[in-house]
Design an enzyme around this catalytic site. Structure first.
Site, PDB file in Angstrom:
ATOM      1  N   SER A  42       9.720 -23.338 -10.461  1.00 52.15           N
ATOM      2  CA  SER A  42      10.710 -23.790 -11.440  1.00 52.15           C
ATOM      3  C   SER A  42       9.954 -24.410 -12.618  1.00 52.15           C
ATOM      4  O   SER A  42      10.058 -25.603 -12.885  1.00 52.15           O
ATOM      5  CB  SER A  42      11.681 -24.786 -10.813  1.00 52.15           C
ATOM      6  OG  SER A  42      10.998 -25.912 -10.311  1.00 52.15           O
ATOM      7  N   HIS A 162      13.404 -22.386  -4.631  1.00 46.09           N
ATOM      8  CA  HIS A 162      12.405 -22.559  -3.571  1.00 46.09           C
ATOM      9  C   HIS A 162      12.880 -22.049  -2.218  1.00 46.09           C
ATOM     10  O   HIS A 162      12.190 -22.220  -1.210  1.00 46.09           O
ATOM     11  CB  HIS A 162      12.037 -24.042  -3.419  1.00 46.09           C
ATOM     12  CG  HIS A 162      11.305 -24.596  -4.606  1.00 46.09           C
ATOM     13  ND1 HIS A 162      11.097 -25.939  -4.793  1.00 46.09           N
ATOM     14  CD2 HIS A 162      10.735 -23.977  -5.673  1.00 46.09           C
ATOM     15  CE1 HIS A 162      10.423 -26.133  -5.923  1.00 46.09           C
ATOM     16  NE2 HIS A 162      10.207 -24.957  -6.477  1.00 46.09           N
ATOM     17  N   GLU A 171      15.856 -29.880  -4.520  1.00 44.91           N
ATOM     18  CA  GLU A 171      15.155 -30.774  -3.587  1.00 44.91           C
ATOM     19  C   GLU A 171      16.011 -31.962  -3.163  1.00 44.91           C
ATOM     20  O   GLU A 171      16.586 -32.642  -4.009  1.00 44.91           O
ATOM     21  CB  GLU A 171      13.876 -31.320  -4.244  1.00 44.91           C
ATOM     22  CG  GLU A 171      12.901 -30.230  -4.630  1.00 44.91           C
ATOM     23  CD  GLU A 171      11.757 -30.730  -5.504  1.00 44.91           C
ATOM     24  OE1 GLU A 171      11.431 -31.939  -5.456  1.00 44.91           O
ATOM     25  OE2 GLU A 171      11.194 -29.913  -6.248  1.00 44.91           O
ATOM     26  N   GLU A 214       8.621 -25.643   0.079  1.00 40.49           N
ATOM     27  CA  GLU A 214       8.015 -26.971   0.203  1.00 40.49           C
ATOM     28  C   GLU A 214       8.151 -27.528   1.617  1.00 40.49           C
ATOM     29  O   GLU A 214       7.999 -28.734   1.836  1.00 40.49           O
ATOM     30  CB  GLU A 214       8.604 -27.917  -0.834  1.00 40.49           C
ATOM     31  CG  GLU A 214       8.262 -27.455  -2.256  1.00 40.49           C
ATOM     32  CD  GLU A 214       8.617 -28.455  -3.328  1.00 40.49           C
ATOM     33  OE1 GLU A 214       9.247 -29.491  -3.020  1.00 40.49           O
ATOM     34  OE2 GLU A 214       8.253 -28.206  -4.494  1.00 40.49           O
ATOM     35  N   ASP A 249      16.184 -33.755  -6.716  1.00 35.67           N
ATOM     36  CA  ASP A 249      15.755 -32.996  -7.890  1.00 35.67           C
ATOM     37  C   ASP A 249      16.584 -31.707  -7.957  1.00 35.67           C
ATOM     38  O   ASP A 249      16.256 -30.714  -7.299  1.00 35.67           O
ATOM     39  CB  ASP A 249      14.258 -32.650  -7.800  1.00 35.67           C
ATOM     40  CG  ASP A 249      13.797 -31.813  -8.997  1.00 35.67           C
ATOM     41  OD1 ASP A 249      14.603 -31.639  -9.950  1.00 35.67           O
ATOM     42  OD2 ASP A 249      12.643 -31.338  -8.984  1.00 35.67           O
ATOM     43  N   GLU A 295      15.903 -36.533 -10.538  1.00 40.48           N
ATOM     44  CA  GLU A 295      14.921 -35.858 -11.412  1.00 40.48           C
ATOM     45  C   GLU A 295      15.575 -34.640 -12.061  1.00 40.48           C
ATOM     46  O   GLU A 295      16.302 -33.890 -11.386  1.00 40.48           O
ATOM     47  CB  GLU A 295      13.737 -35.441 -10.524  1.00 40.48           C
ATOM     48  CG  GLU A 295      12.647 -34.674 -11.230  1.00 40.48           C
ATOM     49  CD  GLU A 295      11.578 -34.214 -10.236  1.00 40.48           C
ATOM     50  OE1 GLU A 295      11.264 -34.951  -9.270  1.00 40.48           O
ATOM     51  OE2 GLU A 295      11.063 -33.093 -10.406  1.00 40.48           O
ATOM     52  N   ASP A 323      11.001 -34.157 -15.532  1.00 41.35           N
ATOM     53  CA  ASP A 323       9.985 -33.179 -15.096  1.00 41.35           C
ATOM     54  C   ASP A 323       9.868 -32.105 -16.179  1.00 41.35           C
ATOM     55  O   ASP A 323       9.065 -32.237 -17.112  1.00 41.35           O
ATOM     56  CB  ASP A 323      10.397 -32.604 -13.736  1.00 41.35           C
ATOM     57  CG  ASP A 323       9.504 -31.467 -13.275  1.00 41.35           C
ATOM     58  OD1 ASP A 323       8.494 -31.171 -13.920  1.00 41.35           O
ATOM     59  OD2 ASP A 323       9.832 -30.829 -12.244  1.00 41.35           O
ATOM     60  N   LYS A 348       2.653 -34.078 -13.170  1.00 42.47           N
ATOM     61  CA  LYS A 348       2.119 -32.858 -12.557  1.00 42.47           C
ATOM     62  C   LYS A 348       0.898 -32.467 -13.387  1.00 42.47           C
ATOM     63  O   LYS A 348       1.039 -32.075 -14.549  1.00 42.47           O
ATOM     64  CB  LYS A 348       3.143 -31.731 -12.646  1.00 42.47           C
ATOM     65  CG  LYS A 348       4.319 -31.844 -11.666  1.00 42.47           C
ATOM     66  CD  LYS A 348       5.333 -30.755 -11.986  1.00 42.47           C
ATOM     67  CE  LYS A 348       6.348 -30.551 -10.872  1.00 42.47           C
ATOM     68  NZ  LYS A 348       7.486 -29.714 -11.316  1.00 42.47           N
ATOM     69  N   HIS A 376       3.367 -32.786  -6.491  1.00 42.12           N
ATOM     70  CA  HIS A 376       2.745 -31.494  -6.155  1.00 42.12           C
ATOM     71  C   HIS A 376       3.477 -30.385  -6.919  1.00 42.12           C
ATOM     72  O   HIS A 376       4.379 -30.659  -7.709  1.00 42.12           O
ATOM     73  CB  HIS A 376       2.893 -31.253  -4.646  1.00 42.12           C
ATOM     74  CG  HIS A 376       4.330 -31.110  -4.216  1.00 42.12           C
ATOM     75  ND1 HIS A 376       4.736 -30.472  -3.072  1.00 42.12           N
ATOM     76  CD2 HIS A 376       5.492 -31.521  -4.819  1.00 42.12           C
ATOM     77  CE1 HIS A 376       6.040 -30.479  -2.982  1.00 42.12           C
ATOM     78  NE2 HIS A 376       6.527 -31.114  -4.026  1.00 42.12           N
ATOM     79  N   LYS A 399       5.647 -37.277  -4.536  1.00 42.98           N
ATOM     80  CA  LYS A 399       6.318 -36.282  -3.701  1.00 42.98           C
ATOM     81  C   LYS A 399       5.338 -35.145  -3.426  1.00 42.98           C
ATOM     82  O   LYS A 399       4.628 -34.681  -4.327  1.00 42.98           O
ATOM     83  CB  LYS A 399       7.615 -35.775  -4.344  1.00 42.98           C
ATOM     84  CG  LYS A 399       7.474 -35.021  -5.659  1.00 42.98           C
ATOM     85  CD  LYS A 399       8.827 -34.390  -6.042  1.00 42.98           C
ATOM     86  CE  LYS A 399       8.722 -33.483  -7.251  1.00 42.98           C
ATOM     87  NZ  LYS A 399       9.962 -32.771  -7.569  1.00 42.98           N
TER      88      LYS A 399
HETATM   89  C1  PEP Z   1       9.665 -29.557  -9.189  1.00 40.02           C
HETATM   90  O1  PEP Z   1      10.518 -28.975  -9.854  1.00 40.02           O
HETATM   91  O2  PEP Z   1       9.598 -30.776  -9.221  1.00 40.02           O
HETATM   92  C2  PEP Z   1       8.716 -28.787  -8.359  1.00 40.02           C
HETATM   93  C3  PEP Z   1       7.797 -29.402  -7.621  1.00 40.02           C
HETATM   94  O3  PEP Z   1       8.864 -27.436  -8.352  1.00 40.02           O
HETATM   95  P1  PEP Z   1       7.906 -26.390  -9.082  1.00 40.02           P
HETATM   96  O4  PEP Z   1       6.521 -26.694  -8.685  1.00 40.02           O
HETATM   97  O5  PEP Z   1       8.401 -25.059  -8.594  1.00 40.02           O
HETATM   98  O6  PEP Z   1       8.128 -26.578 -10.553  1.00 40.02           O
HETATM   99 MG    MG Z   2      11.265 -31.112 -10.640  1.00 39.82          MG
END
Ligand code: PEP
Ligand code: MG
Length: 446
Positions: A42, A162, A171, A214, A249, A295, A323, A348, A376, A399
């Site tokens: 995503s 996911h 999530e 995940e 999320d 999120e 994010d 990230k 992650h 996370k």
């Molecule tokens: C997220 O959206 O927070 C996530 C961990 O997913 P992705 O790594 O697929 O963006």
């Molecule tokens: Mg996210």
């Protein structure tokens, strides 16, 4: 005698989805240091660009070009510069940013650059003879005054892009904020996860215990309230009621289209909500369940909805995390701060492409009085870098997926190693617990 790089090597390897990714190995007089790069599904529109080869091999997802860029461009240039790793990482990262020259690292590839940056961070730590978390703390201007072990947010129910069920939201995380240590928090989360499995078997049969990217379960449910009811039942069955909080999320950029949020995007029945209707849904969830963190409730450019909902989230004492909205990018952070759109940065490292820029984004978030939530990616590897990162920056929470699957538990296991290492050295550390959100500013003001 300075510690310089003596070799920089790169390889194409696989991530947790079985897709190619970049592995980098650098060498100094202290040994070899390796890093493997994660990848999202995503992904936001404002992320740095990971190079993919296209063509037939691996369905176009190969990273041979990125690997070649490390081997033939970045590596030789860095060897030539003879940076002293004892001085730190910033010069190396700045050099790679300039070498790439593009605003989004699309020339050499964020996956190529990040692999080198992470491996060099490990080499720098070894040059200084300190653990990686200590090195990362030292690279941050406002490093915390004591060690804070983060509260893990475990993604126990997977949806969105996911998983293969019809759950819209991506999530559903459990956070053992009432635990006394990370070891205890991980134990509770594992117990809830196993209880959740039993409940899913009872309600949907064994066939429904498959897991998503995940490591969380992906039973045949659609509504967020169904997910949260299952989780609350599991928390109760495991005997941890009142001690575990919830993070969600929805990853809403994935189901935003033409001004509407389509909650039916994974089924053949569209269910289009306006942003006001979606905000009402969030408000109802926050009222009913112990939600402490939300999120990406709105899409990455739906600024008006973020601004409106931030007023609501503050009233409910819910952390509002950006994010896709922020993409670990200082320019996006500034824009969000000006709009008062959120109060927490999802960190990230591969969204921005170097460790130093991720630390600069952290610094800016802290200056703004925001929280920082380390993350992650859904396509992960067994590299446990982010565990050290979360301790180093003292952000109080991270996370890394469910307490299941090797690439997820690698991070949680590393956190338990760090906790024990600090105890053995009698340095002491504190588990962020209920203070997870403002752990950094509390530690700074002591
Ligand atoms: C997220 O959206 O927070 C996530 C961990 O997913 P992705 O790594 O697929 O963006
Ligand atoms: Mg996210």
């Amino acid at each position: 005698m300075p510690t310089i790089l003596t070799s920089v090597r790169a390889f194409q390897r696989l991530d947790s989805r079985g897709k190619p990714t970049v592995q980098v190995e650098v060498e100094t007089k202290d040994g070899k240091f390796r890093a493997i790069v994660p990848s999202g599904a995503s992904k936001g529109d404002y992320e740095a660009i990971e190079l993919r080869d296209g063509g037939e091999a691996y369905g176009g997802a190969g990273v041979r070009q990125a690997v070649q860029n490390v081997r033939e461009v970045i590596g030789p240039a860095l060897l030539d510069r003879r940076y002293d790793l004892e001085i730190g990482l910033k010069e190396i990262d700045s050099f790679m940013i300039a070498l790439d020259g593009s605003p989004d690292k699309s020339d050499l590839g964020a996956n190529a650059i990040l692999g080198v940056s992470m491996a060099c961070a490990r080499a720098c730590a070894a040059a200084k003879k300190i653990p990686l978390y200590d090195f990362l703390a030292g690279e941050l201007q406002s490093s915390p005054h004591r060690y804070i072990v983060p509260v893990p947010f475990f993604n126990v129910l997977n949806g969105g892009v996911h998983s293969g069920n019809t759950m819209t939201f991506q999530e559903f995380m459990i956070a053992p904020t009432g635990a006394a240590s990370i070891a205890q928090g991980i134990q509770w989360a594992s117990e809830v996860y196993q209880a959740l499995k039993s409940i899913i078997i009872k309600e949907f049969g064994k066939v429904a215990t498959g897991i998503g990217d995940e490591g969380g379960f992906a039973p045949p449910i659609t509504q967020p309230s169904e997910a949260l009811d299952l989780i609350m039942a599991a928390v109760k069955a495991a005997g941890h009621e009142g001690k575990i909080k919830i993070g969600i999320d929805p990853a809403s950029s994935e189901f935003f289209d033409d001004g509407y949020y389509d909650l039916g995007f994974k089924s053949d029945k569209p269910k289009k909500l306006t942003s006001t209707e979606l905000a009402d849904l969030y408000r109802a969830l926050v009222d009913k369940y112990p939600v402490v963190l939300l999120e990406d409730p709105f899409a990455q450019d739906d600024w008006e909805s973020w601004k409106y909902f931030h007023v609501v989230s503050k009233l409910h004492n819910v952390e509002l995390v950006g994010d896709d909205l922020l993409a670990t990018n200082i320019m996006r952070i500034e824009k969000a701060a000006e709009a008062d759109a959120c109060d927490s940065l999802l960190l990230k490292v591969n969204q921005i492409g170097t460790v130093s820029e991720a630390l600069a984004a952290t610094e800016r978030a802290y200056e703004l009085g925001w929280s920082v939530f380390v993350s992650h990616r859904s396509g992960e590897t067994t590299d446990d870098f982010i565990a050290d990162l979360a301790v180093g920056i003292g952000c109080g929470h991270l996370k890394a997926g469910a307490p299941c699957r090797g690439e997820r538990v690698a991070k949680y296991n590393r956190l338990m190693d760090i906790e024990e290492e600090l105890q053995a050295k009698k340095i002491g550390s504190s588990y962020a617990g209920k203070s997870f959100r403002y752990a950094h500013s509390q530690a700074k003001s002591e």
